[in-house]
Enzyme design. Structure first.
Site, PDB file in Angstrom:
ATOM      1  N   TYR A  17      -7.359 -34.758  -8.321  1.00 14.90           N
ATOM      2  CA  TYR A  17      -7.507 -36.191  -8.135  1.00 14.90           C
ATOM      3  C   TYR A  17      -6.154 -36.816  -7.790  1.00 14.90           C
ATOM      4  O   TYR A  17      -5.197 -36.736  -8.568  1.00 14.90           O
ATOM      5  CB  TYR A  17      -8.076 -36.857  -9.380  1.00 14.90           C
ATOM      6  CG  TYR A  17      -9.456 -36.395  -9.788  1.00 14.90           C
ATOM      7  CD1 TYR A  17     -10.286 -35.708  -8.903  1.00 14.90           C
ATOM      8  CD2 TYR A  17      -9.943 -36.642 -11.058  1.00 14.90           C
ATOM      9  CE1 TYR A  17     -11.545 -35.283  -9.269  1.00 14.90           C
ATOM     10  CE2 TYR A  17     -11.209 -36.226 -11.444  1.00 14.90           C
ATOM     11  CZ  TYR A  17     -12.004 -35.539 -10.555  1.00 14.90           C
ATOM     12  OH  TYR A  17     -13.252 -35.120 -10.938  1.00 14.90           O
TER      13      TYR A  17
ATOM     14  N   GLN B 253     -15.216 -54.156 -16.544  1.00 18.88           N
ATOM     15  CA  GLN B 253     -16.392 -53.368 -16.173  1.00 18.88           C
ATOM     16  C   GLN B 253     -16.806 -52.408 -17.294  1.00 18.88           C
ATOM     17  O   GLN B 253     -17.982 -52.091 -17.448  1.00 18.88           O
ATOM     18  CB  GLN B 253     -16.111 -52.564 -14.897  1.00 18.88           C
ATOM     19  CG  GLN B 253     -15.966 -53.400 -13.644  1.00 18.88           C
ATOM     20  CD  GLN B 253     -15.617 -52.566 -12.439  1.00 18.88           C
ATOM     21  OE1 GLN B 253     -15.300 -51.384 -12.562  1.00 18.88           O
ATOM     22  NE2 GLN B 253     -15.663 -53.158 -11.266  1.00 18.88           N
TER      23      GLN B 253
END
Length: 340
Positions: free
Chosen positions: A54, A290
């Site tokens: 990543y 979120q």
């Protein structure tokens, strides 16, 4: 927050895990990426998932910075090996594992990794060699237990058999699983249940498609993952989640959820977590707030009638073919390209 053991012998994980595959070191500025990890910690999330691939290691580095000073025994740090440096021959060779593991430990700023996962299956390296390398890492104290990500049922079965022989705790599989993508249900889930391997599912919201923010016939919102140049668009479109047919079905499901008094993301997350074999679902976030909204899924009751209607709305676009497990899909694509 709720917690569950991962597989028969794995660590106790938070039912919602935080992942940074397309955010930290990539789509988010560093301060925002760090703030998301801190918000996850504040919400009771103890399980954090990343990978050497990543953002070319930046995601691991940022996770390590964010967790600096946190009681190490209070968190479960998960990372992966096999794609860092690019996929290809020898992705899970002992040499690659040894090198990648030390690099991951350095970037994460930790002395051990709680769950070390094989990122896709490597058919160029004998599985025995891969599992012996994992066993060596466990014996050295660098890894507590191991898992796999996006492996097919027969591959998991062989890995578990070798793990038993070597005394390695292979406790988990990390597949994509959501209302639209159910390829693990036919073969992988039953095999894992029998073997005591837990599911740590990724993309429970189908890359944001199951939030309902993408609408058929409309351009994706600016800044959303579907238009991101750093890989989010490729990830979503690889699985055909952005077709008008899919988005129309999702819009119908969102309307059904809203009329029942829940949001589609809450419903989708609660659905992904409903099975006994699913210990945790990995979510991402581009903003700290979120995370709190997603945690409402843990308190969402799944009404059978609502689920029946949502299933009916999504039925024409649900993908179930076990041959589309990601490692098999990419292998088939590679073979096709070589043949052409």
């Amino acid at each position: 927050m709720q917690y569950r053991r991962l597989g028969a012998d794995g660590p106790v994980v938070s039912r919602i895990a935080f992942g940074n595959s397309l955010t930290a070191g990539n789509q988010l500025a560093d301060p925002n990426a760090l703030a998301c990890v801190h918000a996850a910690l504040d919400a009771g999330i103890t399980t954090f998932d990343t990978a050497d691939a990543y953002a070319d290691g930046r995601a691991e580095e940022l996770l390590g910075r964010a967790l600096h000073g946190v009681d190490r025994d209070s968190v479960v740090v998960c990372t992966k090996v096999g794609r860092g440096g690019g996929p290809g021959p020898g992705a899970l060779s002992p040499a690659r594992i040894a090198t990648s593991l030390d690099a991951s430990l350095r970037r994460l700023g930790t002395g051990h990794i709680d769950l070390y996962q094989a990122h896709l299956y490597d058919d160029t390296t004998p599985l025995e060699d891969t599992m012996r390398a994992f066993a060596a890492a466990v014996r050295a104290g660098k890894v507590r237990c191991v898992g796999v990500s996006e492996w097919a049922a027969d591959e998991i079965e062989r890995a578990v058999a070798l793990a038993h022989e070597l005394g390695v705790p292979l406790v988990s599989n990390q597949p994509q699983y959501n209302l639209l993508w159910r390829v693990i249900e036919a073969e992988v889930m039953p095999a894992c249940t029998e073997l005591g391997v837990g599911q740590m599912v990724w993309s429970p919201l189908a890359g944001g498609v199951l939030t309902g923010k993408y609408r058929p016939g409309q351009q994706p919102p600016a800044g959303s993952r579907a238009v991101a140049a750093q890989g989010g668009d490729v990830s979503i479109r690889r699985f055909n989640f952005m077709s008008d047919e899919v988005l129309t079905a999702v819009a119908e499901a969102a309307d059904l959820a809203e009329r029942a008094g829940v949001t589609l993301p809450q419903l989708a997350l609660a659905w992904a977590l409903r099975g006994e074999s699913v210990a945790t679902a990995v979510i991402g976030a581009s903003a700290p707030e979120q995370i709190g909204r997603n945690l409402a899924a843990l308190e969402t009751a799944l009404d059978p009638e609502l689920l029946h209607r949502v299933d009916a709305a999504l039925a024409p676009v649900v993908v179930r073919d076990p041959a589309l497990t990601l490692s098999r899909m990419l292998r088939a694509k590679s073979l096709s390209q070589k043949a052409s």
